[in-house]
Design an enzyme around this catalytic site. Structure first.
Site, PDB file in Angstrom:
ATOM      1  N   SER A 233     -45.092  14.322  18.329  1.00 10.88           N
ATOM      2  CA  SER A 233     -43.608  13.878  18.426  1.00 10.88           C
ATOM      3  C   SER A 233     -43.019  14.794  17.385  1.00 10.88           C
ATOM      4  O   SER A 233     -43.234  14.635  16.219  1.00 10.88           O
ATOM      5  CB  SER A 233     -43.396  12.562  18.173  1.00 10.88           C
ATOM      6  OG  SER A 233     -42.086  12.225  17.868  1.00 10.88           O
TER       7      SER A 233
ATOM      8  N   LYS B 199     -43.788  16.743  22.468  1.00 11.94           N
ATOM      9  CA  LYS B 199     -42.600  15.826  22.373  1.00 11.94           C
ATOM     10  C   LYS B 199     -41.494  16.213  21.432  1.00 11.94           C
ATOM     11  O   LYS B 199     -41.679  16.401  20.283  1.00 11.94           O
ATOM     12  CB  LYS B 199     -42.731  14.404  22.249  1.00 11.94           C
ATOM     13  CG  LYS B 199     -41.927  13.483  22.255  1.00 11.94           C
ATOM     14  CD  LYS B 199     -42.294  11.781  22.400  1.00 11.94           C
ATOM     15  CE  LYS B 199     -41.598  11.227  21.312  1.00 11.94           C
ATOM     16  NZ  LYS B 199     -42.131   9.745  21.318  1.00 11.94           N
TER      17      LYS B 199
ATOM     18  N   LYS C  95     -37.814  15.480  19.894  1.00 11.88           N
ATOM     19  CA  LYS C  95     -36.630  14.346  19.860  1.00 11.88           C
ATOM     20  C   LYS C  95     -35.378  15.000  20.354  1.00 11.88           C
ATOM     21  O   LYS C  95     -35.267  16.418  19.866  1.00 11.88           O
ATOM     22  CB  LYS C  95     -36.750  13.987  18.185  1.00 11.88           C
ATOM     23  CG  LYS C  95     -37.776  13.149  17.942  1.00 11.88           C
ATOM     24  CD  LYS C  95     -37.493  11.700  18.767  1.00 11.88           C
ATOM     25  CE  LYS C  95     -38.626  10.715  18.203  1.00 11.88           C
ATOM     26  NZ  LYS C  95     -38.688   9.588  18.741  1.00 11.88           N
TER      27      LYS C  95
ATOM     28  N   ASP D 156     -37.338  12.881  23.999  1.00  8.96           N
ATOM     29  CA  ASP D 156     -37.137  11.340  23.324  1.00  8.96           C
ATOM     30  C   ASP D 156     -36.119  11.331  22.924  1.00  8.96           C
ATOM     31  O   ASP D 156     -35.713  11.861  21.774  1.00  8.96           O
ATOM     32  CB  ASP D 156     -38.316  11.005  22.421  1.00  8.96           C
ATOM     33  CG  ASP D 156     -38.310   9.474  22.375  1.00  8.96           C
ATOM     34  OD1 ASP D 156     -37.239   8.682  22.843  1.00  8.96           O
ATOM     35  OD2 ASP D 156     -39.118   8.839  21.296  1.00  8.96           O
TER      36      ASP D 156
ATOM     37  N   GLU E 134     -37.763  10.189  27.363  1.00  6.44           N
ATOM     38  CA  GLU E 134     -38.333   9.145  27.094  1.00  6.44           C
ATOM     39  C   GLU E 134     -36.764   8.390  26.413  1.00  6.44           C
ATOM     40  O   GLU E 134     -36.072   8.972  25.804  1.00  6.44           O
ATOM     41  CB  GLU E 134     -39.198   9.089  25.679  1.00  6.44           C
ATOM     42  CG  GLU E 134     -39.552   7.858  25.207  1.00  6.44           C
ATOM     43  CD  GLU E 134     -40.511   8.082  24.137  1.00  6.44           C
ATOM     44  OE1 GLU E 134     -41.311   9.250  24.072  1.00  6.44           O
ATOM     45  OE2 GLU E 134     -40.933   7.233  23.252  1.00  6.44           O
TER      46      GLU E 134
ATOM     47  N   ASP F 121     -39.355   2.954  26.209  1.00  4.00           N
ATOM     48  CA  ASP F 121     -39.915   2.718  25.081  1.00  4.00           C
ATOM     49  C   ASP F 121     -39.473   1.636  24.476  1.00  4.00           C
ATOM     50  O   ASP F 121     -39.733   0.443  24.823  1.00  4.00           O
ATOM     51  CB  ASP F 121     -39.818   3.979  24.065  1.00  4.00           C
ATOM     52  CG  ASP F 121     -40.369   3.826  22.460  1.00  4.00           C
ATOM     53  OD1 ASP F 121     -40.720   2.549  22.264  1.00  4.00           O
ATOM     54  OD2 ASP F 121     -40.280   4.839  21.820  1.00  4.00           O
TER      55      ASP F 121
ATOM     56  N   LYS G 289     -46.158   0.526  22.542  1.00  2.01           N
ATOM     57  CA  LYS G 289     -46.511   0.638  21.110  1.00  2.01           C
ATOM     58  C   LYS G 289     -46.782  -1.165  20.934  1.00  2.01           C
ATOM     59  O   LYS G 289     -46.022  -2.036  20.912  1.00  2.01           O
ATOM     60  CB  LYS G 289     -45.011   0.699  20.407  1.00  2.01           C
ATOM     61  CG  LYS G 289     -44.536   2.226  20.441  1.00  2.01           C
ATOM     62  CD  LYS G 289     -43.407   2.595  19.652  1.00  2.01           C
ATOM     63  CE  LYS G 289     -42.896   4.099  19.810  1.00  2.01           C
ATOM     64  NZ  LYS G 289     -41.638   4.188  19.393  1.00  2.01           N
TER      65      LYS G 289
ATOM     66  N   GLY H 129     -46.166   6.264  18.722  1.00  7.43           N
ATOM     67  CA  GLY H 129     -46.336   5.996  17.184  1.00  7.43           C
ATOM     68  C   GLY H 129     -45.103   5.501  16.718  1.00  7.43           C
ATOM     69  O   GLY H 129     -44.184   5.750  17.065  1.00  7.43           O
TER      70      GLY H 129
END
Ligand code: OSB
Ligand code: MG
Length: 374
Positions: free
Chosen positions: A135, A161, A163, A188, A213, A238, A262, A290
């Site tokens: 990420s 991934k 952000k 995400d 996400e 998420d 998670k 994570g």
């Protein structure tokens, strides 16, 4: 298992590089650990709450309070046989799932040690290795991001991934996709968009993303289901998924096609397994998210990821991506094929470096069951 003592600790650990999401930047982690002593064994749990209540309502200080004054004393008064007994023990406390997970996961660790089996096996895991992704936080420039992606791909990670947020999205995806047309890429948003951005979000479809996400509100299913109808890219939830019932609602409403699990967000291993099973029965793949964990939380994420329906690469990556020195031995490493091998030793599979933990501890409290004096 008789609980002899629960030791709560706060540790300060600087990240090797800052991590920026749509809700803010983290430079230093304040990590809470629970150390549960029982009949000569020690189980460890890590709290995944952030320093500020941005990802979820819980944060380091609320968790400390709830563990010290509510959940810790409740657990110390019981003799749980299984990690799975914890949700019942904690049932009079509402929410505070990250706090609950801290203790529940330590009890599962203890249970695995007592049974002499790897934690992954106790959880019902079937994988010998798990696929890993990374990420990548928002960077100050696209060239900086490109250099990091290059490094992580060379290290073997199977999925990148990114952000994203308004202003750090399509232009970034364009540059990344034109340089690496074939990689597995996802994004995400951590709730950075509104439904009125739907037209903009449909332009993400051009980049063949594995998923987007949590594009909308952190507590939403309905607007995500409206958005999913307009997107080809699968939505992954998420923040919205707090438990099995949420997973069922999201799947039923077609709010998502993938679920990020998670441990802290759902309240511990029991609920994580329940979400995993509910998704599996309905053909929805899951992966392990994570929360910038230290080695203890990371070892729990690895064990969880050994379950069958964790079929997509998780945000479970090497210790060295986060810490100069992790608090476990060996550190978590990822192979050149982008995999972590599940440990076959009893318990969590990684020893805690207790001297280092002690050195990094900035506050500590011990909770004991009240002894009845006859
Ligand atoms: O949304 O997945 C998230 C980190 C902190 C809070 C929320 C998230 C994240 C990550 C980091 O994406 C994953 C990692 O631990 O590397
Ligand atoms: Mg996320």
């Amino acid at each position: 298992m008789k609980i002899d003592a629960i030791i709560l600790r706060e540790l300060h650990l600087p990240l090797v590089r800052p991590f920026e999401t749509s809700f803010g930047v983290t430079r230093n982690r304040r990590i809470l650990l629970a150390e549960i002593h029982s009949e000569g064994l020690i189980g460890w749990g890590e709290c995944t709450a952030g320093e500020r209540p941005n990802f979820s309502a819980e944060c380091t200080d609320t968790v400390w309070q709830v563990l010290l004054h509510e959940l810790g004393p409740m657990l110390a008064a019981e003799s749980p046989k299984h990690g799975g007994d914890c949700p019942h023990i904690f049932k009079l406390v509402r929410g505070n799932r990250m706090a609950k997970a801290t203790l529940e996961n330590a009890i599962w660790d203890l249970e695995a040690q007592r049974a002499g089996v790897p934690l992954a096996q106790l959880l019902g895991g079937v994988r010998e290795t798990i696929p890993c992704g990374v990420s990548l936080g928002i960077q100050s420039s696209i060239p900086e991001l490109m250099a990091i992606i290059e490094k992580e791909l060379a290290a073997g990670y199977q999925r990148i991934k990114l952000k994203c947020k308004p202003g750090w999205d399509v232009e970034v995806f364009e540059k990344v996709r034109s340089r690496w047309p074939g990689i597995t890429l996802s994004c995400d948003a951590n709730s950075a968009y509104k439904l009125r951005d739907a037209d903009h979000l449909t332009t993400f479809d051009a980049f063949d993303l594995l998923m987007i996400e949590q594009p909308l509100w952190y507590d939403d299913f309905y607007y995500h289901s409206m958005l999913q109808k307009r997107l080809q890219t699968p939505i992954c939830l998420d923040e919205s998924i707090r438990n099995r019932r949420d997973a069922l609602a999201a799947i039923e409403m077609e709010s998502c096609k993938i679920i990020n699990i998670k441990l802290g967000r759902v309240g511990g291993f029991s609920e994580a397994i329940a979400v995993h099973n509910a998704a599996q029965e309905r053909g929805i793949p899951v992966w392990c998210g994570g929360m910038l964990e230290s080695g203890i939380g990371r070892s729990h994420n690895i064990a969880l990821s050994s379950l069958e329906n964790f079929s997509l690469p998780g945000d479970v990556s090497a210790s060295a991506r986060y810490w100069k020195e992790d608090i476990i031995e060996p550190e978590v490493t990822v192979s050149s094929a982008g995999e972590i091998t599940i440990s076959d030793t009893p318990g969590r599979g990684y020893e805690v470096r207790t001297d280092l933990v002690e050195k990094l501890t900035v506050r500590k409290e011990t909770i004991r069951a009240l002894e009845l004096v006859s």
